[in-house]
Every structure is written in structure tokens, then in C-alpha cells.
Design a protein around this motif. Structure first.
Motif, mmCIF file in Angstrom:
data_model
loop_
_atom_site.group_PDB
_atom_site.id
_atom_site.type_symbol
_atom_site.label_atom_id
_atom_site.label_comp_id
_atom_site.label_asym_id
_atom_site.label_seq_id
_atom_site.Cartn_x
_atom_site.Cartn_y
_atom_site.Cartn_z
ATOM 1 N N GLU A 26 -28.429 1.927 -48.819
ATOM 2 C CA GLU A 26 -29.695 2.020 -49.549
ATOM 3 C C GLU A 26 -30.713 1.008 -49.017
ATOM 4 O OE1 GLU A 26 -31.353 1.621 -54.163
ATOM 5 O OE2 GLU A 26 -29.221 1.390 -53.706
ATOM 6 N N LEU A 27 -30.268 -0.238 -48.828
ATOM 7 C CA LEU A 27 -31.180 -1.261 -48.325
ATOM 8 C C LEU A 27 -31.589 -0.985 -46.884
ATOM 9 C CD1 LEU A 27 -29.492 -4.469 -49.790
ATOM 10 C CD2 LEU A 27 -31.553 -3.311 -50.618
ATOM 11 N N THR A 28 -30.670 -0.449 -46.083
ATOM 12 C CA THR A 28 -31.010 -0.127 -44.693
ATOM 13 C C THR A 28 -32.067 0.962 -44.626
ATOM 14 O OG1 THR A 28 -28.791 -0.775 -43.949
ATOM 15 C CG2 THR A 28 -30.069 0.643 -42.485
ATOM 16 N N GLY A 29 -31.924 1.983 -45.481
ATOM 17 C CA GLY A 29 -32.947 3.023 -45.512
ATOM 18 C C GLY A 29 -34.308 2.474 -45.886
ATOM 19 N N GLN A 30 -34.339 1.567 -46.875
ATOM 20 C CA GLN A 30 -35.607 0.965 -47.263
ATOM 21 C C GLN A 30 -36.169 0.100 -46.141
ATOM 22 O OE1 GLN A 30 -34.761 -1.131 -50.887
ATOM 23 N NE2 GLN A 30 -34.347 0.729 -52.069
ATOM 24 N N ARG A 31 -35.294 -0.647 -45.473
ATOM 25 C CA ARG A 31 -35.771 -1.478 -44.373
ATOM 26 C C ARG A 31 -36.317 -0.626 -43.239
ATOM 27 N NH1 ARG A 31 -31.477 -4.635 -40.817
ATOM 28 N NH2 ARG A 31 -31.158 -2.467 -40.213
ATOM 29 N N ASN A 32 -35.645 0.480 -42.919
ATOM 30 C CA ASN A 32 -36.138 1.357 -41.861
ATOM 31 C C ASN A 32 -37.515 1.908 -42.205
ATOM 32 O OD1 ASN A 32 -33.692 0.915 -40.606
ATOM 33 N ND2 ASN A 32 -32.811 2.881 -41.186
ATOM 34 N N ALA A 33 -37.689 2.310 -43.472
ATOM 35 C CA ALA A 33 -38.997 2.832 -43.878
ATOM 36 C C ALA A 33 -40.070 1.749 -43.807
ATOM 37 C CB ALA A 33 -38.903 3.409 -45.285
ATOM 38 N N ASP A 401 -42.942 -1.473 -55.433
ATOM 39 C CA ASP A 401 -41.571 -0.972 -55.418
ATOM 40 C C ASP A 401 -41.147 -0.653 -53.987
ATOM 41 O OD1 ASP A 401 -41.460 -1.157 -58.166
ATOM 42 O OD2 ASP A 401 -42.220 0.880 -58.462
ATOM 43 N N PRO A 402 -39.845 -0.738 -53.684
ATOM 44 C CA PRO A 402 -39.376 -0.397 -52.331
ATOM 45 C C PRO A 402 -39.601 1.073 -52.046
ATOM 46 C CG PRO A 402 -37.524 -0.721 -53.817
ATOM 47 C CD PRO A 402 -38.745 -1.170 -54.565
ATOM 48 N N PRO A 403 -39.649 1.459 -50.783
ATOM 49 C CA PRO A 403 -39.863 2.873 -50.438
ATOM 50 C C PRO A 403 -38.784 3.772 -51.050
ATOM 51 C CG PRO A 403 -40.074 1.472 -48.502
ATOM 52 C CD PRO A 403 -39.529 0.615 -49.582
ATOM 53 N N ASP A 404 -39.221 4.921 -51.543
ATOM 54 C CA ASP A 404 -38.297 5.886 -52.140
ATOM 55 C C ASP A 404 -37.764 6.793 -51.037
ATOM 56 O OD1 ASP A 404 -36.835 7.477 -53.811
ATOM 57 O OD2 ASP A 404 -38.557 8.555 -54.654
ATOM 58 N N VAL A 405 -36.710 6.343 -50.377
ATOM 59 C CA VAL A 405 -36.108 7.082 -49.272
ATOM 60 C C VAL A 405 -34.611 7.186 -49.527
ATOM 61 C CG1 VAL A 405 -37.854 6.403 -47.578
ATOM 62 C CG2 VAL A 405 -35.841 4.967 -47.918
ATOM 63 N N PRO A 406 -33.954 8.187 -48.958
ATOM 64 C CA PRO A 406 -32.502 8.304 -49.144
ATOM 65 C C PRO A 406 -31.770 7.200 -48.397
ATOM 66 C CG PRO A 406 -33.289 9.956 -47.589
ATOM 67 C CD PRO A 406 -34.501 9.303 -48.179
ATOM 68 N N PRO A 407 -30.550 6.887 -48.813
ATOM 69 C CA PRO A 407 -29.769 5.860 -48.103
ATOM 70 C C PRO A 407 -29.528 6.257 -46.655
ATOM 71 C CG PRO A 407 -28.795 6.358 -50.238
ATOM 72 C CD PRO A 407 -29.846 7.394 -50.005
ATOM 73 N N CYS A 408 -29.457 5.259 -45.794
ATOM 74 C CA CYS A 408 -29.190 5.469 -44.371
ATOM 75 C C CYS A 408 -27.817 4.902 -44.063
ATOM 76 C CB CYS A 408 -30.262 4.795 -43.520
ATOM 77 S SG CYS A 408 -29.961 4.870 -41.753
ATOM 78 N N LYS A 409 -26.866 5.759 -43.721
ATOM 79 C CA LYS A 409 -25.502 5.327 -43.438
ATOM 80 C C LYS A 409 -25.306 4.894 -41.992
ATOM 81 C CE LYS A 409 -23.466 8.177 -47.076
ATOM 82 N NZ LYS A 409 -22.457 9.203 -47.418
ATOM 83 N N GLY A 410 -26.362 5.025 -41.175
ATOM 84 C CA GLY A 410 -26.253 4.576 -39.793
ATOM 85 C C GLY A 410 -25.551 5.597 -38.919
#
Length: 433
Positions: A26-33, A401-410
Motif C-alpha cells: 500500500e505504501l509503495t503504491g502511494q510512493r510511486n504515485a 490525503d495520500p493518493p488513492d491508488v491500489p497497492p503495488c506488490k512489485g
């Protein structure tokens, strides 16, 4: 292995690990966005979408967009180059940029494509980048066919050194012609040293064999290639000193703190390491000695009222400032000494009125794009908009708020089967008519 009395359930931690992996995703997806938005901002600062195409960072005092990003984002220069590389190819890589904005792709993976892949590769790598790691993407990009250069580049010269066990080892890489010149110069100096040694210490023709034996035992070692190399260095140094009388063959700078060690000076080579008592006494036998008095680590009493900055005052500036004083610069080579209050306006040539600037920021100041006001220990740098410049980044706690994006599992991370992989082949350039 747990003891037999311990149940398996008490040592089973996989649910907790899954929960942590889910939070990482979840945090990785937000960081990527967030990284995707950052590169869009960088592209806009660099002129993307502007009607005239001119960048917006020209009046900031930075010499490049990479320097600006490293300063304002508080990242390393290498990370800044990565972000700028992606920003420069946003329009060329729309599918990869969209995956970055949606949080599905990381900045590092997109940067591998942006920095190294050929033109028109967006569709080819759009699917691969979702599954491949950064290392695998680098391998894939290396397999792209590269056009053969018309002529081979000239071999690069190299010079490196490293310290170990109290000695410094140098490695020099020269083209054959320059290496032949170097060998000839060293051989010439070695022949001269050997001739001098034989003239002064050869006792083979002496009638008194005992005296000859004593002379041979007391003579310095027979000259070798290292002695010839040092003779070559000293000859070049002496020639330079003769051409520039203000240059010093050897200068020992002793920094004496008036609040500490007033009775025991600590000597150091200029901008170098501290010297031992034995080394200091040895150099002081045949050297120019300068003593700087300090209070709380700051040199005092350096300079005099003259426009020309002496070598002594220049050393004090280098010891104090170390680099260009403009925030976000950090240049250490080719620095200029600058009067905060100009000489023609009554400014004195003293440490309190002098700072070091790189040539770029020196010209920028005299053009009026940045303003420097002193004294040097309370230096204030103002940009063209009247805002003070500081070395701190713009990072602050988020207010949205952090970006509303799906989790990124890498990436999946499975072993790549490169014999099944078809490398991307850039289109050949159009034939010139």
C-alpha cells in the motif's frame, strides 16, 4: 529449532508477515504515485507545456535542473538525475508514465527505461516493466542493438589513488604516445640521478679501501625509478614556482585556537590532514610557515585593506568556506573570491567581507539575479524574487490525503529466461536524401 514442548502455533508468524507485506504494498503504491506527480512537476519546471518552451528555474541561481531537484527535494544528485531523466521522457513514454502515476510502477524501474532505452520503446517495455526487477530491466536494455559508431572514441586517460598502511598508491592510465613521453622523462631524470650519485658517492677508485667502504655504507640508496619520478615532480614544481613567484614550494599552515591549545600548535597541510610533531619539524626546516590564529574555530586577523586577495588570505577563505556559499551549489573547484561590499564602494579585503563563489554564481550575482549581503558569518543570499535562499529542502509534513491508488506488490522476481526474450530494436534513422 524450537524445543519439543513448544507448539507450532506459538512460532507461526506468517499472518503477521502477510500483514506487513500488505502495508508495504500500500505504501509503495502511494510512493510511486507521489513520484509520478513529482516528475510531472519537474517536467513543468523544466519547460514542459510552456508556450515558449523556456524553463522556469533559470532565475533560481542553480546551474542545472538536476541541481535544483537535489536541493529542493533533499535527494542525492544521482536520485535527482533519475527523476529528471523520467521527466524529460514523459511525453515519449506515455504508458510507463501512466503506470507510475497510478502507482503500479516504481520510479527506479521506469528510470532504467528512460535513461537507457532507445526511442519508441514504450509499447515494448510497458508489459515487461510490470514483472521485471530493476536488474532484469537493465539486462533487457543492454540487449538492445546499438549502432556502430563511425569511429572509435579516443581512450580516456585515468588517474586514481588510494591510501593504505600510511602510503598512497597511484594508478595512471595514459595513451601510448603520452606514456612514451612519460617514460622518456622518468628515464632522463633517473640517468641524471645515477650520474650524480656515482660522482658523489662512488669510491671504487679510492686508494683507501676502508674509507671507500665507509663511504659506500654511509651513502644514500642507489637511485631507483621512484626517485626519478619524484625528481620529475620537483622539477616541474620548481619551474612553476619560478613562473609564479607567489607560489610556495611547501607551506605548513598551523591553525592555533586561542581558546584551546594556545601552548601547543596543531599543524596541518593546507586543506589536508594534521601533521605529527616529527613531520611538522621536518617540513619547517625548509618551508614557508603560516600561522593562523582562531577563536572558536574561525580564523581571525587575516587580510589587509587592498583590493588584491593575497595567497595567504585565499587560504583562509578556502579553510573557512570549503565550497561555493550559494545554497544548493556545493562546487569546490575553480572558486572565485568575492567582495560582499565591493572595493569601489569602500569594502575592505578582510575575511568578514569575502566569500567564495563558483564562476556560475559569481556571474549570476553580478548580473543581478542573486544578491549576497554580509558580513560573511551572517551571509544572506536573495534570489531574483526577493526570497532568501537556504540549503534546506522543501520537504514538510503532508497536508493532504495520500493518493488513492491500489497497492503495488512489485515485480514477481522469478528468474528470467533470457533465451526466450526478444530485445527491443529501435527503428533505423531515416535515410538522408
Amino acid at each position: 529449532m524450537p524445543p519439543p514442548t513448544t507448539s507450532f502455533a506459538e512460532n507461526y508468524v506468517e499472518p503477521r508477515l502477510d500483514a506487513l507485506f500488505a502495508e508495504i504494498a500500500e505504501l509503495t503504491g502511494q510512493r510511486n504515485a507521489i513520484d509520478g506527480r513529482l516528475v510531472e512537476i519537474i517536467a513543468e519546471i523544466d519547460g514542459r507545456g510552456a508556450a515558449d518552451g523556456n524553463p522556469l528555474w533559470g532565475a533560481t541561481g542553480c546551474r542545472s535542473i538536476e541541481s535544483l531537484v537535489a536541493w529542493k527535494a533533499g535527494v542525492t544528485p544521482r536520485n535527482a538525475e533519475t527523476m529528471v531523466a523520467v521527466a524529460h521522457r514523459l511525453d515519449e513514454l506515455p504508458r510507463l508514465a501512466q503506470g507510475l502515476r497510478e502507482g503500479r510502477l516504481s520510479l527506479d524501474r521506469v528510470a532504467v527505461i528512460a535513461e537507457r532505452a532507445g526511442a519508441g520503446c514504450d509499447d515494448h517495455y510497458a508489459n515487461l516493466v510490470q514483472y521485471a526487477t530493476v536488474t532484469q530491466l537493465r539486462t533487457a536494455v543492454k540487449q538492445e542493438p546499438r549502432p556502430d559508431p563511425d569511429r572509435k572514441p579516443e581512450p580516456k586517460r585515468g588517474f586514481s589513488s588510494y591510501d593504505s598502511d600510511g602510503y598512497t598508491t597511484y594508478k595512471i592510465r595514459l595513451p601510448k604516445l603520452e606514456a612514451a613521453k612519460f617514460d622518456a622523462a622518468v628515464a632522463s631524470h633517473k640517468d641524471a640521478l645515477v650520474a650524480d650519485w656515482r660522482r658523489d658517492h662512488d669510491a671504487g677508485d679510492s686508494d683507501d679501501e676502508q674509507a671507500g667502504a665507509q663511504t659506500c655504507e654511509q651513502a644514500p640508496p642507489f637511485p631507483d625509478t621512484v626517485d626519478a619520478f619524484m625528481s620529475l615532480i620537483e622539477a616541474g614544481w620548481d619551474t612553476d614556482v619560478a613562473a609564479r613567484p607567489h607560489g610556495a614550494r611547501t607551506t605548513v599552515v598551523a591553525h592555533v585556537d586561542l581558546d584551546r591549545h594556545a601552548d601547543k600548535p596543531v599543524a596541518a597541510l593546507h586543506l589536508g590532514a594534521a601533521l605529527t610533531d616529527e613531520e611538522r619539524r621536518y617540513l619547517l626546516c625548509d618551508a614557508t610557515c603560516e600561522v593562523w590564529f582562531e577563536r572558536h574555530g574561525t580564523p581571525i586577523g587575516a587580510g589587509r585593506t587592498t583590493r588584491t586577495i593575497s595567497r595567504r588570505l585565499r587560504r583562509a577563505l578556502e579553510y573557512r568556506d570549503k565550497s561555493c556559499v550559494v545554497p544548493g551549489c556545493g562546487s569546490t573547484r575553480g572558486l572565485h573570491a568575492h567582495h560582499l561590499v565591493h572595493w569601489e564602494n569602500g569594502g575592505a579585503t578582510e575575511l568578514s567581507n569575502l566569500v567564495l563563489l563558483c564562476p556560475f554564481h559569481h556571474r549570476t550575482h553580478h548580473r543581478g539575479d542573486i544578491t549576497l549581503t554580509g558580513p560573511a558569518d551572517r551571509l544572506v543570499v536573495i534570489d531574483s524574487d526577493g526570497n532568501p535562499m537556504t540549503g534546506a529542502s522543501l520537504a514538510r509534513p503532508p497536508t493532504t490525503d495520500p493518493p488513492d491508488v491500489p497497492p503495488c506488490k512489485g515485480p514477481t522476481g522469478e528468474r528470467a529466461q533470457w533465451w526466450w526474450y526478444t530485445p527491443f530494436e529501435p527503428k533505423p534513422p531515416p535515410a538522408s536524401s
